[in-house]
Scaffold this motif. Structure first.
Motif, mmCIF file in Angstrom:
data_model
loop_
_atom_site.group_PDB
_atom_site.id
_atom_site.type_symbol
_atom_site.label_atom_id
_atom_site.label_comp_id
_atom_site.label_asym_id
_atom_site.label_seq_id
_atom_site.Cartn_x
_atom_site.Cartn_y
_atom_site.Cartn_z
ATOM 1 N N PRO A 1 0.788 -1.220 0.000
ATOM 2 C CA PRO A 1 0.000 0.000 0.000
ATOM 3 C C PRO A 1 0.820 1.270 0.000
ATOM 4 C CG PRO A 1 -0.922 -1.604 1.524
ATOM 5 C CD PRO A 1 0.401 -2.127 1.105
ATOM 6 N N GLY A 2 1.959 1.268 0.668
ATOM 7 C CA GLY A 2 2.717 2.496 0.773
ATOM 8 C C GLY A 2 3.613 2.784 -0.408
ATOM 9 N N THR A 3 3.965 1.767 -1.213
ATOM 10 C CA THR A 3 4.964 2.000 -2.245
ATOM 11 C C THR A 3 4.604 1.464 -3.618
ATOM 12 O OG1 THR A 3 6.093 -0.046 -1.602
ATOM 13 C CG2 THR A 3 6.823 1.986 -0.534
ATOM 14 N N ALA A 4 4.051 0.284 -3.695
ATOM 15 C CA ALA A 4 3.915 -0.391 -4.986
ATOM 16 C C ALA A 4 2.975 0.327 -5.931
ATOM 17 C CB ALA A 4 3.441 -1.827 -4.775
ATOM 18 N N GLY A 5 1.882 0.930 -5.417
ATOM 19 C CA GLY A 5 0.898 1.559 -6.283
ATOM 20 C C GLY A 5 1.509 2.596 -7.199
ATOM 21 N N ALA A 6 2.118 3.635 -6.640
ATOM 22 C CA ALA A 6 2.670 4.714 -7.438
ATOM 23 C C ALA A 6 3.893 4.270 -8.228
ATOM 24 C CB ALA A 6 3.033 5.895 -6.536
ATOM 25 N N GLN A 7 4.672 3.306 -7.698
ATOM 26 C CA GLN A 7 5.873 2.862 -8.391
ATOM 27 C C GLN A 7 5.545 2.121 -9.675
ATOM 28 O OE1 GLN A 7 8.236 0.636 -5.630
ATOM 29 N NE2 GLN A 7 8.942 2.433 -4.517
ATOM 30 N N SER A 8 4.459 1.356 -9.670
ATOM 31 C CA SER A 8 4.103 0.570 -10.848
ATOM 32 C C SER A 8 3.072 1.272 -11.729
ATOM 33 C CB SER A 8 3.542 -0.788 -10.411
ATOM 34 O OG SER A 8 2.368 -0.615 -9.630
ATOM 35 N N TRP A 9 2.614 2.425 -11.312
ATOM 36 C CA TRP A 9 1.581 3.168 -12.047
ATOM 37 C C TRP A 9 2.181 4.387 -12.712
ATOM 38 C CZ3 TRP A 9 0.051 8.229 -11.652
ATOM 39 C CH2 TRP A 9 -1.120 8.584 -12.324
ATOM 40 N N PRO A 10 1.766 4.726 -13.935
ATOM 41 C CA PRO A 10 0.825 3.985 -14.783
ATOM 42 C C PRO A 10 1.540 2.918 -15.604
ATOM 43 C CG PRO A 10 1.363 6.080 -15.803
ATOM 44 C CD PRO A 10 2.090 6.057 -14.479
ATOM 45 N N SER A 11 0.896 1.808 -15.783
ATOM 46 C CA SER A 11 1.492 0.697 -16.519
ATOM 47 C C SER A 11 0.933 0.580 -17.930
ATOM 48 C CB SER A 11 1.241 -0.612 -15.767
ATOM 49 O OG SER A 11 -0.152 -0.845 -15.616
ATOM 50 N N ARG A 12 -0.021 1.430 -18.271
ATOM 51 C CA ARG A 12 -0.621 1.415 -19.609
ATOM 52 C C ARG A 12 -1.283 2.782 -19.842
ATOM 53 N NH1 ARG A 12 -4.234 -1.394 -16.303
ATOM 54 N NH2 ARG A 12 -6.405 -0.681 -16.414
ATOM 55 N N PRO A 13 -1.820 3.048 -21.025
ATOM 56 C CA PRO A 13 -2.468 4.337 -21.297
ATOM 57 C C PRO A 13 -3.622 4.606 -20.332
ATOM 58 C CG PRO A 13 -2.030 3.200 -23.344
ATOM 59 C CD PRO A 13 -1.708 2.220 -22.248
ATOM 60 N N LEU A 14 -3.828 5.893 -20.029
ATOM 61 C CA LEU A 14 -4.924 6.311 -19.160
ATOM 62 C C LEU A 14 -6.113 6.744 -20.008
ATOM 63 C CD1 LEU A 14 -2.287 6.703 -17.367
ATOM 64 C CD2 LEU A 14 -3.619 8.399 -16.110
ATOM 65 N N SER A 15 -7.320 6.495 -19.500
ATOM 66 C CA SER A 15 -8.544 6.974 -20.142
ATOM 67 C C SER A 15 -9.109 8.123 -19.317
ATOM 68 C CB SER A 15 -9.582 5.849 -20.244
ATOM 69 O OG SER A 15 -9.162 4.843 -21.132
ATOM 70 N N LEU A 16 -9.282 9.272 -19.968
ATOM 71 C CA LEU A 16 -9.856 10.443 -19.315
ATOM 72 C C LEU A 16 -11.268 10.600 -19.868
ATOM 73 C CD1 LEU A 16 -8.950 12.555 -17.262
ATOM 74 C CD2 LEU A 16 -8.098 13.953 -19.144
ATOM 75 N N ILE A 17 -12.255 10.260 -19.050
ATOM 76 C CA ILE A 17 -13.642 10.219 -19.517
ATOM 77 C C ILE A 17 -14.299 11.591 -19.423
ATOM 78 C CG2 ILE A 17 -15.895 9.126 -19.242
ATOM 79 C CD1 ILE A 17 -13.599 7.254 -20.156
ATOM 80 N N VAL A 18 -14.802 12.063 -20.561
ATOM 81 C CA VAL A 18 -15.545 13.319 -20.638
ATOM 82 C C VAL A 18 -17.010 12.964 -20.807
ATOM 83 C CG1 VAL A 18 -15.967 15.395 -22.007
ATOM 84 C CG2 VAL A 18 -13.628 14.610 -21.616
ATOM 85 N N PRO A 19 -17.882 13.357 -19.868
ATOM 86 C CA PRO A 19 -19.287 12.953 -19.939
ATOM 87 C C PRO A 19 -20.150 13.817 -20.860
ATOM 88 C CG PRO A 19 -18.922 14.179 -17.928
ATOM 89 C CD PRO A 19 -17.577 14.072 -18.608
ATOM 90 N N PHE A 20 -19.514 14.477 -21.813
ATOM 91 C CA PHE A 20 -20.198 15.308 -22.807
ATOM 92 C C PHE A 20 -19.567 15.071 -24.172
ATOM 93 C CE2 PHE A 20 -20.884 17.937 -18.925
ATOM 94 C CZ PHE A 20 -22.275 17.976 -18.946
ATOM 95 N N PRO A 21 -20.229 15.509 -25.272
ATOM 96 C CA PRO A 21 -19.627 15.370 -26.594
ATOM 97 C C PRO A 21 -18.416 16.294 -26.751
ATOM 98 C CG PRO A 21 -22.005 15.762 -26.742
ATOM 99 C CD PRO A 21 -21.601 16.052 -25.336
ATOM 100 N N ALA A 22 -17.681 16.101 -27.824
ATOM 101 C CA ALA A 22 -16.546 16.971 -28.124
ATOM 102 C C ALA A 22 -17.032 18.391 -28.405
ATOM 103 C CB ALA A 22 -15.785 16.425 -29.332
#
Length: 332
Positions: free
Chosen positions: A28-49
């Motif tokens: 909990p104290g170290t592994a999360g941020a050390q291994s993140w991000p391991s792939r592309p991030l999705s930024l969800i926009v709840p409206f159209p472009a």
């Protein structure tokens, strides 16, 4: 101490268990941020472009991608007053790779939609704010009103005839419209859209009379004379439209509703991942380049902690619940 291989066989499993437990406790104290991000991030926009949420997401996403070393993909998931996108993120895997661009609309929706499949405060964790953008009352140039008083007189002479667009039922634009009618003793017809893009098209063509959209998607049209700005809905004037009065100045005393935007993640996202995201966001938002971009679109950068955004969400949710009750707005 003897080497583990020299220990009796019956003691070796115990050592293995202790070693595994030690590794687990360290995660909990170290592994999360050390291994993140391991792939592309999705930024969800709840409206159209094309709307403010989308513009902010792309401005932030480009810079986050550089900071994190992974692509940040903006995905538009519009519908139901921004609640479809929020529900998608609330149910996503809480590993920091799926994030929501949340906004003031989400603190209103819980009071308007009684049967939402998620709880905005319980199922999502605040990461940090991005910016605040004033809303502005704009009318099509064909409308014979050059100020709020003339618009109110026109509405009273033609009850229900004028139409106003919003980003959807239960959004800030919808609630601003109901408050405007309530305080002025007028009536107009609400036309909900999935976002600012399609709404602006109809407003520019005269299919609807007016809107209370955020400054960003209408700013260029105001400056070009294609739309007429009568007032901003926040307590302070917009730096992008300094000559446009507030609704308070126009006679609707105490009127103060703007639109804030921030990033949220599914509840359960590791705390160190949330902290890393917030740190990168604050650095980006405070940069000269990002601030200039916000100035260009009429937005005010609002960097802050995740706790500050969480407190704002709690306060806004309570405030809008009272306004929704007063205006008797419900979609169920």
């Amino acid at each position: 101490m003897a080497h583990p291989s020299a220990l009796p066989l019956r003691r070796r499993p115990a050592l293995a268990i202790l070693a595994a437990l030690a590794c687990t406790l360290a995660l909990p104290g170290t592994a999360g941020a050390q291994s993140w991000p391991s792939r592309p991030l999705s930024l969800i926009v709840p409206f159209p472009a094309g709307g403010t949420t989308d513009v902010l997401a792309r401005a932030l996403g480009d810079r986050l991608s550089q900071a994190l070393g992974q692509p940040v993909i903006v995905e538009n998931k519009p519908g139901a007053g921004a609640t479809l996108g929020a529900d998608y993120v609330a149910k996503a895997r809480p590993d920091g790779h799926t994030l929501l661009i949340g906004a003031v609309h989400h603190t209103i929706a819980g009071s308007v939609y009684r049967k939402l499949p998620y709880d905005f405060q319980r199922d999502l964790v605040a990461v940090g704010a991005i910016a605040t953008v004033p809303n502005v009352l704009v009318v099509h140039p064909a409308v014979p009103a050059t100020n709020v008083a003339e618009l109110v007189a026109l509405m009273k002479a033609q009850p229900g005839k004028l139409t106003y667009g919003s980003n959807g039922n239960g959004t800030a634009q919808h609630l601003i419209g109901t408050q405007f009618s309530h305080l002025t003793g007028t009536s107009m017809t609400h036309v909900p859209y999935k976002g600012s893009g399609p709404m602006a098209v109809d407003l520019l063509s005269g299919q609807i009379t007016l809107s209370f959209d955020t400054v960003t998607p209408v700013l260029q049209h105001i400056r070009a004379g294609k739309l007429r700005a009568l007032a901003v809905t926040t307590a302070q004037r917009s730096t992008a439209l300094p000559d446009v009065p507030t609704l308070d100045e126009a006679g609707l005393k105490g009127f103060d509703i703007g639109t804030w935007f921030g990033v949220l993640a599914p509840v359960g996202t590791p705390a160190d991942v949330v902290a890393r995201l917030n740190t990168e966001m604050v650095r980006i938002i405070q940069s000269t380049e990002f601030r200039k971009r916000m100035e260009d679109i009429g937005a005010e950068p609002t960097p802050g902690s995740s706790d500050q955004l969480a407190q704002k969400i709690r306060a806004e949710t309570a405030r809008f619940a009272a306004l929704v009750k007063e205006a008797k707005v419900s979609m169920d």
